[in-house]
Design a protein around this motif. Structure first.
Motif, mmCIF file in Angstrom:
data_model
loop_
_atom_site.group_PDB
_atom_site.id
_atom_site.type_symbol
_atom_site.label_atom_id
_atom_site.label_comp_id
_atom_site.label_asym_id
_atom_site.label_seq_id
_atom_site.Cartn_x
_atom_site.Cartn_y
_atom_site.Cartn_z
ATOM 1 N N ASN A 4 0.842 -1.140 0.035
ATOM 2 C CA ASN A 4 0.048 0.039 -0.098
ATOM 3 C C ASN A 4 1.041 1.055 0.161
ATOM 4 O O ASN A 4 2.102 1.179 0.552
ATOM 5 C CB ASN A 4 -1.050 -0.114 1.374
ATOM 6 C CG ASN A 4 -2.043 -0.981 1.175
ATOM 7 O OD1 ASN A 4 -2.302 -1.522 0.242
ATOM 8 N ND2 ASN A 4 -2.146 -1.797 2.348
ATOM 9 N N LYS A 5 0.429 2.133 -0.804
ATOM 10 C CA LYS A 5 1.267 3.543 -0.677
ATOM 11 C C LYS A 5 0.644 4.516 0.506
ATOM 12 O O LYS A 5 -0.387 4.611 0.648
ATOM 13 C CB LYS A 5 0.891 3.974 -2.151
ATOM 14 C CG LYS A 5 1.479 5.433 -2.261
ATOM 15 C CD LYS A 5 1.483 6.094 -3.696
ATOM 16 C CE LYS A 5 -0.130 6.309 -3.950
ATOM 17 N NZ LYS A 5 -0.316 7.072 -5.325
ATOM 18 N N LEU A 6 1.815 4.883 1.019
ATOM 19 C CA LEU A 6 1.776 6.197 2.161
ATOM 20 C C LEU A 6 2.178 7.229 1.248
ATOM 21 O O LEU A 6 3.531 7.223 1.111
ATOM 22 C CB LEU A 6 2.322 5.609 3.426
ATOM 23 C CG LEU A 6 2.316 6.759 4.548
ATOM 24 C CD1 LEU A 6 0.913 6.942 4.993
ATOM 25 C CD2 LEU A 6 3.261 6.267 5.614
ATOM 26 N N THR A 7 1.748 8.311 1.359
ATOM 27 C CA THR A 7 2.329 9.667 0.792
ATOM 28 C C THR A 7 2.506 10.489 2.189
ATOM 29 O O THR A 7 1.308 10.647 2.833
ATOM 30 C CB THR A 7 1.376 10.143 0.020
ATOM 31 O OG1 THR A 7 0.914 9.447 -1.234
ATOM 32 C CG2 THR A 7 1.933 11.479 -0.622
ATOM 33 N N GLY A 12 5.421 15.218 -0.358
ATOM 34 C CA GLY A 12 5.032 14.572 -1.347
ATOM 35 C C GLY A 12 5.530 13.009 -1.651
ATOM 36 O O GLY A 12 5.484 12.489 -2.531
ATOM 37 N N VAL A 13 6.286 12.682 -0.685
ATOM 38 C CA VAL A 13 7.182 11.431 -0.605
ATOM 39 C C VAL A 13 6.260 10.220 -0.663
ATOM 40 O O VAL A 13 5.195 10.170 0.245
ATOM 41 C CB VAL A 13 8.274 11.258 0.262
ATOM 42 C CG1 VAL A 13 8.821 9.949 0.283
ATOM 43 C CG2 VAL A 13 9.185 12.478 0.306
ATOM 44 N N GLU A 14 6.221 9.185 -1.577
ATOM 45 C CA GLU A 14 5.468 8.018 -1.562
ATOM 46 C C GLU A 14 6.413 7.076 -1.293
ATOM 47 O O GLU A 14 7.347 6.858 -1.916
ATOM 48 C CB GLU A 14 4.878 7.917 -2.967
ATOM 49 C CG GLU A 14 3.827 9.044 -3.316
ATOM 50 C CD GLU A 14 3.421 9.028 -4.754
ATOM 51 O OE1 GLU A 14 3.818 7.914 -5.416
ATOM 52 O OE2 GLU A 14 2.482 9.501 -5.294
ATOM 53 N N MET A 16 6.088 2.826 -0.306
ATOM 54 C CA MET A 16 5.197 1.347 -0.488
ATOM 55 C C MET A 16 5.534 0.645 0.872
ATOM 56 O O MET A 16 6.822 0.369 1.122
ATOM 57 C CB MET A 16 5.585 0.785 -1.756
ATOM 58 C CG MET A 16 5.279 1.500 -2.944
ATOM 59 S SD MET A 16 3.598 2.031 -3.211
ATOM 60 C CE MET A 16 2.518 0.582 -3.269
ATOM 61 N N SER A 90 -3.993 2.531 0.914
ATOM 62 C CA SER A 90 -3.302 3.973 0.381
ATOM 63 C C SER A 90 -3.848 5.018 1.351
ATOM 64 O O SER A 90 -4.889 5.140 1.509
ATOM 65 C CB SER A 90 -3.230 4.263 -0.894
ATOM 66 O OG SER A 90 -2.939 3.238 -1.700
ATOM 67 N N THR A 92 -2.817 9.403 2.635
ATOM 68 C CA THR A 92 -1.917 10.484 2.589
ATOM 69 C C THR A 92 -1.902 11.068 3.985
ATOM 70 O O THR A 92 -3.144 11.403 4.516
ATOM 71 C CB THR A 92 -2.294 11.521 1.721
ATOM 72 O OG1 THR A 92 -2.308 10.742 0.344
ATOM 73 C CG2 THR A 92 -1.430 12.709 1.507
#
Length: 98
Positions: A4-7, A12-14, A16, A90, A92
């Motif tokens: 899953n993506k954490l921003t 704005g760093v993504e 995984m 995901s 943010t």
């Protein structure tokens, strides 16, 4: 393995992370300290984040976390302790100003 993506804003760093990982695992994915951590047990408040998107993707807050956020004046429902969250989908987040 499902990722899953954490921003993390404002950078704005993504990143995984494996599904179900605590947000503290971000430290293993980047040399930058994007989210400050202290105790990792929900007792210091160093890792308060504002959830910009995907609040339900961080699991449910337990009553101790909710009470502590209230003590910190972060009880409007958009804040979480990063050390207590599990990334289920995901999301943010923005590091809260101290």
């Amino acid at each position: 393995m499902l990722l899953n993506k954490l921003t993390v804003m404002p950078e704005g760093v993504e990143i995984m992370l494996p599904a179900g990982s605590p947000l503290t695992d971000i430290e293993y994915e980047t040399p930058d300290q994007l989210i400050p951590f202290g105790c990792r047990s929900g007792a210091c408040g160093a890792c308060v984040v504002e959830v910009v998107d995907g609040f339900d993707s961080l699991g449910e807050a337990d009553p101790d976390e909710t009470d502590f956020l209230e003590d910190l004046g972060r009880d409007d429902g958009n804040f979480r302790l990063a050390c207590q969250c599990r990334l289920l989908d995901s999301a943010t987040v923005r590091v809260a100003e101290q």
